[in-house]
Design a protein around this motif. Sequence first.
Motif: not given
Length: 124
Positions: A52-56, A91-113
């Motif tokens: 979480x960016x602001x809350x670290x 071993x895998x392909x690793x993806x970086x993801x980004x979402x707007x808003x507050x809170x941490x989530x483990x659901x891939x569908x919560x990340x828009x980018x």
Amino acid sequence: QVQLVESGGGLVQAGGSLRLSCAASGRTFSWHSMAWFRQAPGKDREFVAAILWSGRSTDYADSVKGRFTISGDNAKNTVYLQMNSLKPEDTAVYYCVYREGWGLTRRPTDYGYWGQGTQVTVSS
């Protein structure tokens, strides 16, 4: 729109280390979180770690806790994944993801980018 560019993947022997980087650009927001997911051949996409960016605040999958560290550099709009004590099962392909808003989530569908992914291969 937010663009994500990953780097740092490669081939490493078991027990070695790698550091992945992900630079975010475009219309980023102050309140956001970033994370890493991975996908191995024939398997579902799997949550690895989030920050979480602001809350670290951070969150880790049990499979990487104690071995991987996620961190961020606000000035560079960049998130890192330090991976130590690597195992062949990492071993895998690793993806970086980004979402707007507050809170941490483990659901891939919560990340828009999503980034394009970077390959990590750990040899035994």
